[in-house]
Design a protein around this motif. Structure first.
Motif, PDB file in Angstrom:
ATOM      1  N   GLU A 172       6.456  -8.087  -1.411  1.00 18.28           N
ATOM      2  CA  GLU A 172       6.411  -6.778  -2.044  1.00 18.28           C
ATOM      3  C   GLU A 172       7.337  -5.779  -1.351  1.00 18.28           C
ATOM      4  O   GLU A 172       8.009  -4.994  -2.003  1.00 18.28           O
ATOM      5  N   PHE A 173       7.312  -5.764  -0.030  1.00 19.63           N
ATOM      6  CA  PHE A 173       8.031  -4.744   0.704  1.00 19.63           C
ATOM      7  C   PHE A 173       8.388  -5.314   2.077  1.00 19.63           C
ATOM      8  O   PHE A 173       7.733  -5.028   3.071  1.00 19.63           O
ATOM      9  N   ALA A 176       8.579  -3.164   5.277  1.00 23.68           N
ATOM     10  CA  ALA A 176       7.316  -2.762   5.898  1.00 23.68           C
ATOM     11  C   ALA A 176       6.773  -3.892   6.759  1.00 23.68           C
ATOM     12  O   ALA A 176       6.321  -3.677   7.885  1.00 23.68           O
TER      13      ALA A 176
ATOM     14  N   PHE B  96       8.300   6.021   4.018  1.00 20.95           N
ATOM     15  CA  PHE B  96       7.085   5.331   4.421  1.00 20.95           C
ATOM     16  C   PHE B  96       7.248   3.829   4.303  1.00 20.95           C
ATOM     17  O   PHE B  96       7.884   3.324   3.389  1.00 20.95           O
ATOM     18  N   MET B  97       6.651   3.125   5.228  1.00 20.45           N
ATOM     19  CA  MET B  97       6.694   1.674   5.234  1.00 20.45           C
ATOM     20  C   MET B  97       5.330   1.145   4.819  1.00 20.45           C
ATOM     21  O   MET B  97       4.579   0.612   5.636  1.00 20.45           O
ATOM     22  N   LEU B  98       5.003   1.342   3.556  1.00 24.97           N
ATOM     23  CA  LEU B  98       3.689   0.909   3.072  1.00 24.97           C
ATOM     24  C   LEU B  98       3.894   0.001   1.870  1.00 24.97           C
ATOM     25  O   LEU B  98       4.775   0.237   1.047  1.00 24.97           O
ATOM     26  N   VAL B  99       3.064  -1.021   1.739  1.00 26.40           N
ATOM     27  CA  VAL B  99       3.157  -1.941   0.610  1.00 26.40           C
ATOM     28  C   VAL B  99       2.352  -1.354  -0.553  1.00 26.40           C
ATOM     29  O   VAL B  99       1.130  -1.258  -0.464  1.00 26.40           O
ATOM     30  N   LYS B 160      -2.358   3.674  10.619  1.00 26.73           N
ATOM     31  CA  LYS B 160      -1.770   2.391  10.993  1.00 26.73           C
ATOM     32  C   LYS B 160      -1.398   2.405  12.474  1.00 26.73           C
ATOM     33  O   LYS B 160      -1.653   1.451  13.204  1.00 26.73           O
TER      34      LYS B 160
END
Ligand SMILES: Nc1ncnc2c1ncn2[C@@H]1O[C@H](COP(=O)(O)OP(=O)(O)OP(=O)(O)O)[C@@H](O)[C@H]1O
Ligand SMILES: [Mg+2]
Lengths: 322, 521
Positions: A172-173, A176, B96-99, B160
């Motif tokens: 997905e990412f 991240a 932001f590093m969020l899924v 986090k």
């Protein structure tokens, strides 16, 4: 034509589809689409049959078949992950390569007689359940039973385990996941490999159990392509994938069996009298794959059906402004 | 051997002589930075001054070319962000590093070794909820990231880091994306964290935020330190601005009187849908005349972006009419609007405003590539294009190594200057500017605002869409207030009370009563 026998055979056919679909599903969940499923299946089927024909141990055949397909999948992994080439092009090439290798190395395999195949059996109590027992638990190959266990496990793995969580994040990412110390490249290699193992298993299931023998490229007769379509159809969910695989397995059987009898429901069977109708039926699964692929590539639909967001996109660490 | 200084126990991180070079720029030049326990340390500097670079080094993302980092008196060398997290340093980036498809809890657990295999999300949901409640980080652990507001997503990022035992939290421009009320919440959380002894590095361009939240400030200018850990209380906004820009900064823009001319833009009863196919403009009308700046105030997401897109031809309207200079341009292509002299400074600089992988030259000629002297029939005269780009680079003070540098390598402020250079050099008759100063430093903001003023004086009509009330008040001749896709009313006297009421959905004609009622009590 006894419907329950058609369905029983359909479940067996569906098992090969199931394994191939689950493998492709796992690879795609990590962000790599591998269109070489059909070729990898052929390689698995050929290697498995070859080992069993020469050494007489079908289980060893299954394992070698899986490993062969798993190893050849790593070419695709290298080309798409490290060289960042287009996944469609690389997958198609892998397909031709694997299919070519299988046909060449499998030359003459069909003339070997008395090759040991995997056992089939009936499950005592479960087979007594009306209808279901006959279809699912009577006289099936051992891999069919394993299939019943595998798809819920794959679902559980993806949705309820740490490794599954990481897999989903990578698809997905990836940035991240990378920022939290997950090695995106290694994960993608691993899941392309697992996808290969599953495709090999699917091939071995065909050549050593479902319709035993080596008939060069007719052994798999396009099931790998249907698996690719099924992944999208299943919206990357293993439970839906199992439904799709068994339904398509049954449909494929039906397509074969419906051309047999002269009369259906007391009427003349058009598929018996006109071969062109039969060809049309045989075309349907491929038409399905094409339609699903085309629809599934539309941006709006992708969002709705939950395509892994990074599917098809190479990952480059620290790319600014991307 | 000279005796080493006894490390102050309260110093958590000490960076010394940090130097970092990127192709063509020296991003950090002999930088010293000291962070103490329990403080909020602000890092201030112009766009491209090297703030993010310095903090990326402290967070283990980049490796310095030279210099040392000491954590609690012990020298360290990081090879990855994980190394930094292990000693308690975590960074929250501008992006932001969020899924998006995963829940809050899943995002927090990502990358950890515990649990080893099977995750029982319920147990962790509770743990994360409790951690959040302790510090005022209220967010539903079971919610998926895509369902959250930007402010909530930021809380997840903080959670986090805290969940990993971070006691140094680096926040790169955390307030740039927040609404005013969310900024207050964030500051409350930061204070609770420092009360627990955690340290925070706070990067921001907004001087009022820095004076409000920080204990000490370090200022960078072009990669060098110009003020090192000065006490915030002993300084002023003006002094800080001067330290970062290297000259005095005028906080007031003087507005020359300009007599508004003809109506340039007229929007009549326009309706349009947003990306999710929901009605977002519901019969909106407004007018902008030549030689005036008209502000559009409103809380984000009330149809501002859609309005800008409808005017510039990027979005279809489902009803209504848009005229530019009396010519109907409703649902015409962007080319038509460009020909009509419309220029657009979009909110999304990296995807709409520019092509990140193309050079400065290619980005600035995007509007006139097909006109003499740059366009020559089928060909592009690259000499002329380069001349044009060089001219703009000097005129608009774009700091970049070369004109063929891909714009993705530019800092936010310089990227905005590239876009402004392109849009203003086309001599627009109507300019639609959406959040033109977001994320820019005070010097750059001053520059952008002055450019907009010049457009006004040159007789262009300017529609300024912004969430910064202060900016709207100081630049605009009139302000419309938008709420749920409709204009609530128009303010010409800068009455903040009225604007506030309209921003929350009270139409102008109802306000008269409310205010008099309140005063009567
Ligand atoms: N990965 C990179 N590759 C090349 N140049 C870079 C890279 N990262 C930063 N730079 C350059 O280094 C300089 C400092 O950039 P940095 O991002 O640290 O600035 P900043 O102070 O954070 O600016 P802003 O306020 O705009 O975020 C800039 O000139 C920028 O273009
Ligand atoms: Mg920065």
């Amino acid at each position: 034509m006894d419907m329950s026998i058609v369905l029983q055979a359909g479940v067996a056919t569906g098992t090969a589809l199931l394994f191939a679909t689950l493998g492709e599903l796992l690879a795609e969940r990590s962000g790599i689409m591998n269109l070489g499923v059909e070729g990898m299946m052929l390689l698995g089927a050929m290697a498995a049959y070859w080992v069993s024909a020469h050494y007489g141990v079908p289980w060893m055949g299954v394992i070698i078949g899986m490993l062969a397909a798993g190893l050849i999948s790593q070419i695709h992994a290298f080309i798409t992950i490290n060289l960042r080439a287009d996944q469609v092009v690389s997958g198609l090439s892998l397909n031709f390569l694997a299919a070519g290798v299988s046909v060449v190395l499998g030359e003459g395999l069909n003339s070997i007689k008395g090759v040991a195949i995997l056992p089939s059996f009936t499950i005592p109590l479960l087979s007594q359940i009306p209808w279901i027992g006959k279809i699912f638990f009577t006289n099936q190959g051992i891999l069919v039973y394993i299939g019943y266990l595998v798809f819920p496990l794959v679902w559980y793995f993806i949705n309820r385990t740490r490794q599954g969580l990481h897999l989903r994040a990578v698809g997905e990412f990836p940035a991240a996941a990378d920022s939290l110390g997950i090695n995106v490249y290694r994960m993608r290699y691993l899941y392309v490999f697992i996808g290969g193992l599953f495709a090999g298993l699917a091939g071995a299931a065909i050549s050593l159990s479902i319709s035993p023998g080596w008939f060069s490229e007719k052994t798999t007769s396009g099931e790998g392509w249907i698996a690719v379509g099924l992944v999208i159809f299943a919206q990357w969910n293993p439970i839906r994938a199992a439904f799709g695989a068994y339904i398509f397995g049954a449909l494929r059987r039906l397509v074969l069996d419906i051309q047999g009898p002269m009369m259906i429901l007391g009427l003349a069977n058009p598929f018996y009298y006109n071969p062109y109708f039969g060809f049309f039926l045989q075309m349907l699964p491929y038409a399905f794959t094409i339609i699903v692929l085309v629809l599934g590539s539309r941006e709006a639909i992708k969002k709705r059906i939950g395509t892994p967001a990074a599917l098809g996109i190479p990952y480059i660490r620290g790319e600014r402004g991307m | 051997m000279p005796k080493e200084e006894v490390p102050d126990l309260k110093v958590i991180a000490h960076m010394q002589g940090i130097r970092k070079r990127f192709p063509g720029v020296l991003a950090n030049d002999q930088v010293d930075f000291e962070l103490r326990e329990g403080e909020v340390h602000a890092l201030l500097g112009e766009n491209g001054a090297g703030k993010s670079t310095l903090m990326n080094i402290l967070a283990g993302l980049y490796h310095p070319d030279s210099g040392t980092i000491n954590i609690r008196g012990k020298q360290v060398s990081f090879n990855s962000p994980q190394d930094a997290i292990k000693v308690g340093i975590g960074m929250i980036h501008q992006h932001f590093m969020l899924v998006p498809s995963q829940t809050v809890t899943e995002n927090v657990l990502l990358g950890l070794n515990d649990p080893p295999f099977i995750i029982n999300l319920k147990d962790y949901d509770d743990k994360i909820r409790q951690l959040g409640e302790r510090l005022g980080l209220i967010v539903d652990p079971r919610a998926k990231i895509w369902q959250l507001t930007v402010g909530e997503q930021q809380r997840v990022e903080i959670l986090k880091m805290l969940y990993r035992g971070t006691n140094v939290l680096i926040m790169d421009e955390p307030t740039a994306v927040l609404a005013p009320s969310e900024i207050e919440d964030l500051f409350l959380t930061l204070r609770k964290m420092t009360a627990e002894g955690k340290s925070i590095v706070f990067i921001s361009h907004k001087l009022n935020e820095i004076t409000e939240i920080s204990d000490r400030v370090t200022v960078l200018r072009r990669g060098k330190v110009t003020a090192s850990g000065i006490n915030t209380r002993e300084t002023t906004r003006e002094k800080l601005a001067e330290l970062m820009v290297g000259r005095e900064v005028l906080f007031r823009i003087d507005k020359k009187p300009v007599k508004p001319g003809d109506v340039v833009l007229s929007v009549e009863n326009v309706q349009a849908e947003n990306d999710k196919n929901l009605q977002s403009l519901r019969g909106l009308s407004l007018q902008v005349r030549a030689g005036e700046i008209v502000g559009l105030a409103g809380v984000a997401g009330n149809g501002q972006s859609e309005l800008a897109e409808v005017i510039t031809g990027l979005r279809k309207c489902t009803a209504g009419k848009i005229c530019i200079h009396g010519q109907d341009t409703t649902n015409q292509s962007t080319l038509t609007s460009i020909r009509q002299g419309v220029s657009h400074i979009p909110e999304d600089r990296t995807h709409v405003g520019s092509a990140p992988n193309l050079s400065i030259t290619d980005n600035v000629i995007m509007k006139n590539y097909n006109q003499q002297p740059i366009g020559m029939g089928w060909l592009i005269n690259s000499l002329a294009a380069n001349r044009f780009a060089t001219k703009l680079k000097d005129e608009y003070e774009i700091t970049a190594p070369l004109i063929n540098t891909p714009v993705r390598l530019l800092s936010g402020g310089n990227l905005q200057r590239v876009i402004l250079a392109r849009e203003i050099s086309s001599k627009p008759k109507l300019m639609v500017a959406v959040q033109p100063t977001r994320g820019l430093d005070v010097g750059a903001i001053e520059g952008v605002q002055r450019l907009l003023m010049q457009q006004r004086e040159a007789g262009a009509a300017v529609l300024l869409i912004s969430e910064e009330l202060e900016e709207l008040l100081s630049l605009s001749d009139r302000i419309y207030i938008i709420y749920e896709g409709q204009i609530m009313g128009e303010v010409t006297d800068g009455d903040i009370r009225k604007i506030g009421l309209m921003m929350t959905g009270t139409p102008l004609d109802k306000i008269g009563k409310e205010i008099t009622e309140e005063d009567g009590k």
